[in-house]
Enzyme design. Structure first.
Site, PDB file in Angstrom:
ATOM      1  N   CYS A 326      56.366  23.825  50.575  1.00  0.00           N
ATOM      2  CA  CYS A 326      56.260  23.889  52.037  1.00  0.00           C
ATOM      3  C   CYS A 326      56.292  25.327  52.536  1.00  0.00           C
ATOM      4  O   CYS A 326      56.362  25.586  53.721  1.00  0.00           O
ATOM      5  CB  CYS A 326      57.393  23.102  52.688  1.00  0.00           C
ATOM      6  SG  CYS A 326      58.045  21.792  51.687  1.00  0.00           S
TER       7      CYS A 326
ATOM      8  N   ARG B  16      51.990  17.320  55.123  1.00  0.00           N
ATOM      9  CA  ARG B  16      52.532  17.986  53.937  1.00  0.00           C
ATOM     10  C   ARG B  16      54.048  17.868  53.901  1.00  0.00           C
ATOM     11  O   ARG B  16      54.687  17.542  54.882  1.00  0.00           O
ATOM     12  CB  ARG B  16      52.109  19.460  53.935  1.00  0.00           C
ATOM     13  CG  ARG B  16      50.591  19.616  53.832  1.00  0.00           C
ATOM     14  CD  ARG B  16      50.211  21.026  53.517  1.00  0.00           C
ATOM     15  NE  ARG B  16      50.908  21.472  52.311  1.00  0.00           N
ATOM     16  CZ  ARG B  16      51.122  22.746  52.025  1.00  0.00           C
ATOM     17  NH1 ARG B  16      50.710  23.680  52.843  1.00  0.00           N
ATOM     18  NH2 ARG B  16      51.756  23.079  50.919  1.00  0.00           N
ATOM     19  N   CYS B  17      54.610  18.152  52.721  1.00  0.00           N
ATOM     20  CA  CYS B  17      56.044  17.991  52.524  1.00  0.00           C
ATOM     21  C   CYS B  17      56.815  18.800  53.564  1.00  0.00           C
ATOM     22  O   CYS B  17      56.368  19.870  53.922  1.00  0.00           O
ATOM     23  CB  CYS B  17      56.459  18.432  51.112  1.00  0.00           C
ATOM     24  SG  CYS B  17      56.496  20.213  50.863  1.00  0.00           S
ATOM     25  N   PRO B  18      57.927  18.312  54.086  1.00  0.00           N
ATOM     26  CA  PRO B  18      58.585  17.058  53.719  1.00  0.00           C
ATOM     27  C   PRO B  18      58.212  15.868  54.615  1.00  0.00           C
ATOM     28  O   PRO B  18      58.923  14.867  54.618  1.00  0.00           O
ATOM     29  CB  PRO B  18      60.057  17.412  53.918  1.00  0.00           C
ATOM     30  CG  PRO B  18      60.044  18.353  55.079  1.00  0.00           C
ATOM     31  CD  PRO B  18      58.735  19.107  55.024  1.00  0.00           C
ATOM     32  N   ASP B  43      49.619  14.423  49.874  1.00  0.00           N
ATOM     33  CA  ASP B  43      50.282  15.682  49.557  1.00  0.00           C
ATOM     34  C   ASP B  43      50.788  15.616  48.113  1.00  0.00           C
ATOM     35  O   ASP B  43      51.482  14.672  47.741  1.00  0.00           O
ATOM     36  CB  ASP B  43      51.455  15.887  50.532  1.00  0.00           C
ATOM     37  CG  ASP B  43      52.273  17.120  50.195  1.00  0.00           C
ATOM     38  OD1 ASP B  43      51.705  18.050  49.585  1.00  0.00           O
ATOM     39  OD2 ASP B  43      53.468  17.144  50.517  1.00  0.00           O
TER      40      ASP B  43
END
Lengths: 388, 90
Positions: A326, B16-18, B43
């Site tokens: 991330c 996308r993460c999280p 993702d």
């Protein structure tokens, strides 16, 4: 002894995977600039002086690895040394096979070399599975095997002696990757002093500049394709820049002299971080809690974004790293965390600097432990995830 | 949509993460033990993170990849409360 001055910019530094130079090594580097700048392969006086200094430094660094100076070559980076180490084993053993046995938590540069797939699986702590490793060796067509002494992201030590025995029994050369551990785990002594046919280390792990060290034990079949190279026992096209090698040797002298204080202190600080992080709700501390590097700890925070968490801690003057995807610079999460089957998001990694590099590290760890629960809560609340 | 009628489907494709794990956690919050939820995500971090979340929370998960480039995660909720979090357990 008066403490040498350190870089004032490193307050709160808890990511020393490539830390600042050991302050004494930094002074050595500065002093070397005027006496060791020359190409050590030339014949004039400055070159001979550089050569003599390089020879002495090589002795010190060979001693660090428990090898002879004529077995040790010096390279631009640890990644370069790892690539060469594998290339030399693959070429010398090309008739034995093309496969390279390597666990799924080895360094990326290792796993990018041809012949390394499929990777040997690891357990939840990141330790390679010995029965599967044995199976991969027994499958035949193996040119070489690779094993890290310990993983630099999660700290878990690998079963070096067991894998070394397997490789000897199978007559397969083992490349032992010490890049995360040399000087930080076991003091001056290697934990397994005779393991491995080829060793690679990174001077950055013990407070030196990030240059690669490659030792090929005498009797190991190792050669590179093509015409013989001129420098570093035929392993490099050009000699290293001598001032960097002198700084690396000085870093080793300093770090090995401080080992008896350094490692237990680092271990106690990391234990404190592990306990604090584990007590925060929905936080998983990963890696082996005992059989690990003294100075490395990683944990993952459920429902948190790694980059946001890093920013939150940075705002509190705490410099940490992350293996999460991330973060804007990476598309994929850490292959180490993924192979272990642990949470890759919200990841925070602490690599403690040497005490000599960051004299405030104990206070910085105290501060991290004080701030962490609140920082995690703040990130979750800000993103509206505190109700999960 | 995939799955038997009435099974909630969380479509987290494109996030996308999280985020996929957060949406999944929201979706299961008020469901009883034994209930099933399906997550769609593309993702790559979700491959690791959805099973890791399920392990931390005591749920079961199975996943299968679709040709179109995303993955279907089928989660069966475990009993509420304690879930093993020991890093040494495998």
């Amino acid at each position: 002894m008066a403490r040498p001055p350190t870089d004032a910019d490193v307050a709160g530094l808890l990511d020393a995977s490539r830390g600042p130079l050991h302050p004494v090594a930094a002074r050595t580097l500065e002093a070397s600039l005027s006496v060791a700048w020359a190409d050590p392969t030339r014949l004039h006086q400055p070159a001979r002086r550089a050569r003599a200094l390089l020879d002495t430094a090589r002795e010190v660094l060979a001693d660090a690895l428990g090898v002879r100076p004529d077995e040790l070559s010096i390279h631009d980076s640890a990644d370069r040394a790892l690539e060469l180490a594998i290339a030399g084993l693959r070429h010398a053993r090309r008739r034995a096979g093309e496969r390279v046995v390597a666990g799924a938590t080895e360094r990326s540069v290792v796993l990018l070399q041809p012949g390394t797939e499929p990777h040997v699986p690891v357990d939840r702590t990141g330790r390679v599975q010995v029965p599967e490793y044995a199976g991969a060796l027994a499958a035949g067509g193996v040119a070489a095997a690779v094993l890290q002494s310990a993983n630099g992201e999660v700290g878990t030590r690998q079963p070096v002696d067991e894998v070394d025995d397997l490789c000897r029994a199978g007559d397969v050369p083992l490349l032992l990757d010490l890049t995360a551990s040399l000087g930080r785990d076991g003091g001056t002594a290697l934990r397994s002093p005779t393991a491995g046919s080829v060793l690679v280390a990174d001077a950055a792990s013990f407070g030196g500049p990030p240059i690669g060290l490659l030792a090929v034990r005498t009797g190991t079949r190792w050669s590179l394709p093509g015409p013989r190279r001129e420098a570093e026992h035929g392993r490099e096209h050009a000699p290293p820049w001598v001032p960097l090698v002198l700084a690396a040797a000085e870093a080793w002298r300093q770090t090995s002299a401080a080992r008896e204080m350094e490692e237990p202190a680092a271990r106690a600080l990391v234990d404190k971080v592990r306990r604090t992080a584990a007590a925060v709700p929905d936080v998983e501390v990963v890696g082996d809690p005992e059989a690990r590097l003294p100075h490395v700890v990683t944990f993952s925070v459920l429902y948190a974004d790694g980059e946001v968490l890093l920013e939150e801690l940075a705002a509190r003057d705490l410099v940490v790293a992350s293996g999460s995807a991330c973060t804007s610079s990476m598309l994929r999460p850490s292959h180490v965390l993924a192979a272990m089957g642990v949470l890759t998001h919200g990841n925070v990694r602490v690599t403690l600097p040497l005490e000599a590099v960051s004299p405030t590290r104990a206070e910085d760890v105290e501060r991290l432990c004080r701030e962490l629960p609140d920082a995690v809560a703040a990130v979750r609340q800000r993103l509206g995830r505190d109700d999960l | 949509m995939r799955g038997p009628a009435g099974v909630p489907v969380v479509d987290a494709r494109g996030t996308r993460c999280p985020v996929p794990v957060i949406r999944l956690a929201r979706a299961v919050r008020d469901l009883p033990p034994g209930a099933t939820v399906v997550l769609l995500a593309d993702d790559v971090a979700a491959w690791s993170d959805v099973p890791a979340w399920a392990r931390m929370k005591g749920h079961a998960v199975s996943l299968h990849e679709e040709d179109e480039g995303w993955t279907v995660y089928e989660v069966v909720l475990g009993p509420r409360g304690a879930a093993p979090q020991d890093a040494r357990s495998t």
